[in-house]
Design an enzyme around this catalytic site. Structure first.
Site, PDB file in Angstrom:
ATOM      1  N   TYR A  56     -37.229 -23.515   0.614  1.00 42.10           N
ATOM      2  CA  TYR A  56     -36.124 -22.962   1.399  1.00 42.10           C
ATOM      3  C   TYR A  56     -35.354 -24.048   2.145  1.00 42.10           C
ATOM      4  O   TYR A  56     -35.032 -23.902   3.329  1.00 42.10           O
ATOM      5  CB  TYR A  56     -36.642 -21.889   2.365  1.00 42.10           C
ATOM      6  N   TYR A  67     -41.571  -7.818   1.766  1.00 40.66           N
ATOM      7  CA  TYR A  67     -41.538  -9.097   1.039  1.00 40.66           C
ATOM      8  C   TYR A  67     -42.812  -9.185   0.209  1.00 40.66           C
ATOM      9  O   TYR A  67     -43.909  -8.938   0.708  1.00 40.66           O
ATOM     10  CB  TYR A  67     -41.464 -10.275   2.011  1.00 40.66           C
ATOM     11  N   ASP A  70     -50.202  -4.758  -1.080  1.00 38.81           N
ATOM     12  CA  ASP A  70     -50.052  -6.217  -1.092  1.00 38.81           C
ATOM     13  C   ASP A  70     -50.659  -6.758   0.198  1.00 38.81           C
ATOM     14  O   ASP A  70     -50.022  -6.754   1.252  1.00 38.81           O
ATOM     15  CB  ASP A  70     -48.568  -6.577  -1.200  1.00 38.81           C
ATOM     16  N   LYS A  89     -53.778 -16.184  -0.415  1.00 40.68           N
ATOM     17  CA  LYS A  89     -53.728 -16.981   0.805  1.00 40.68           C
ATOM     18  C   LYS A  89     -55.112 -17.335   1.352  1.00 40.68           C
ATOM     19  O   LYS A  89     -55.713 -18.316   0.946  1.00 40.68           O
ATOM     20  CB  LYS A  89     -52.873 -16.285   1.852  1.00 40.68           C
TER      21      LYS A  89
END
Length: 429
Positions: free
Chosen positions: A17, A144, A245, A274
């Protein structure tokens, strides 16, 4: 690192980003231990990000290091097609035991985004095997789910970092995000958008996909567990699969093993990543119910059509097993509760600050939402000068520290945020 290394980095290396024409500053880290990052000039930064929410046990943990050292002396990788190995078997056995009851079949992959891709493909192939062409997903606004194309298609089409890809992604359906916050009294109308859309379009929906309890990169929002319970009940009523998720929320971050546990529900498909390896290596897992896996296997293809090269990587599985061993006595619950109490005591007074829109804390997550977007580069530099690593985005200055953080180190992170908001307004756009 030398000055020419940083110059090369700025000129040639594309960071996440970040513009290549006007790149954001980068800070050279040469080592990490515990909750600290060490820069090349010797400065130490208390890490408030857990390396994007992954390093729950901090860095250089001796138990995880030893497990990886032991494994690499045997084999660092072997293909998973037609082969299995002890680290993968042990990990999958642990995951089946730990996750909500009913999730029996485990698909290992190599990143969180791929775990979501796998979940979406499972849902689509499930309905294909049943002779139904259900091609749509239902997702929450402000959600997201990752950076790959399938995952992006389930992100909020208007209010996410992926909105510029609209028109290239498969279209899906979106409902209003729940407004009732975690800890508040449930509002009977909070699931109206979901209920209405499901009633009208359930026959075309393959699955609902959502982030349980915490919407992460879409705004760091915490919502009421009853919404999850209602969603599970609606999926059961209409025969739609539910994908949870938990890439960001799994393994204790919200104060429970999994955010789904706050509502006492089992999804049909669960995505993990993660913190699975505590950030030591990239690894993800997608779990599903046996009837989903067997329905897919009974279809025309005869199998699930996915197989990453690094699926079931033994080194990553060994790191994950070590990380789960560190969690097994559940002392993390007390540590996460203590982090939550300190975050609340330190950040909640900011709720009345004129530059602050909202403050919220859940488990080892603390969020300060400002009224204006932050000016990232100077604010990041100021945090580094204060000896902390905090990576804001948009209007959010937040903390997701390792569970092993000490109270003084956490106080240093909190104080840096409090002090930043008393500085001149150039920290805000």
């Amino acid at each position: 690192m030398q000055a020419d290394d940083l110059a090369f980095d700025s000129r040639h290396i594309w960071h996440p980003y970040t513009s290549m024409r006007h790149p954001l500053p980068t800070y050279p880290v040469v080592s990490a231990s515990g909750c600290e990052l060490t820069l090349s000039d010797g400065r130490r930064l208390v890490d408030g990000m857990s390396s994007w929410w992954a390093a729950i046990h901090g860095y250089n943990h001796p138990v995880i290091n030893q497990a990886m050292n032991d494994q690499i002396s045997r084999m660092s990788h072997v293909m998973f097609g037609g082969i299995t190995h002890p680290p993968a078997v042990e990990l999958c056995r642990r995951l089946v035991a730990l996750t909500p009851e009913g999730l029996e079949c485990v698909f290992l992959a190599d990143s969180g985004s791929v775990a979501v891709e796998v979940a979406i493909k499972m849902a689509l192939q499930y309905w294909q095997a049943r002779g139904e062409k259900r091609r749509e997903l239902l997702a929450l606004r402000r959600g997201y789910h990752g950076d790959t194309f399938g995952a992006m298609s389930a992100c909020d089409p208007d209010n996410s970092m992926h909105s510029l890809y609209q028109g290239y992604l498969p279209p899906h359906r979106f409902v209003d995000a729940p407004q009732r916050r975690f800890g508040e009294i449930w509002n009977e109308g909070d699931d109206r958008s979901l209920t209405t859309l499901l009633a009208a379009h359930n026959s075309t929906l393959a699955a609902i996909i959502l982030e349980p309890i915490v919407q992460g990169a879409g705004g760091m929002r915490f919502y009421h567990p009853e919404y999850l319970r209602r969603t599970r009940a609606l999926c059961d009523y209409y025969g739609v699969l539910l994908i949870a998720d938990e890439i960001a929320t799994g393994f204790g971050r919200t104060g429970e093993w999994f955010a789904c546990n706050h509502a006492g529900i089992t999804p049909d498909i669960l995505c993990l990543g993660k913190a699975l390896t505590s950030g030591a290596l990239s690894l993800s897992a997608t779990l599903t119910r046996r009837h989903v896996a067997e329905t897919i296997s009974d279809g025309d293809a005869g199998c699930f059509m996915h197989g990453p090269t690094f699926m079931g990587n033994p080194l990553a599985c060994a790191a994950a097993n070590a990380s789960l061993s560190l969690l097994q006595d559940e002392s993390w619950r007390q540590r996460v509760a203590a982090i939550a109490a300190q975050l609340s005591a330190g950040l909640m007074p900011l709720a009345d600050h004129p530059r602050v829109y909202d403050v919220r804390v859940l488990g080892a997550i603390g969020v300060v939402e400002t009224k204006q977007p932050v000016n990232l580069a100077p604010l990041q530099r100021w945090f580094v000068e204060r000896g902390v690593w905090i990576r804001p985005f948009g209007k959010l200055i937040y903390l997701m520290p390792p569970y092993i953080i000490s109270p003084p180190a956490l106080a240093q992170l909190i104080d840096a945020i409090v002090d930043a908001l008393t500085q001149p307004a150039h920290f805000l756009s």
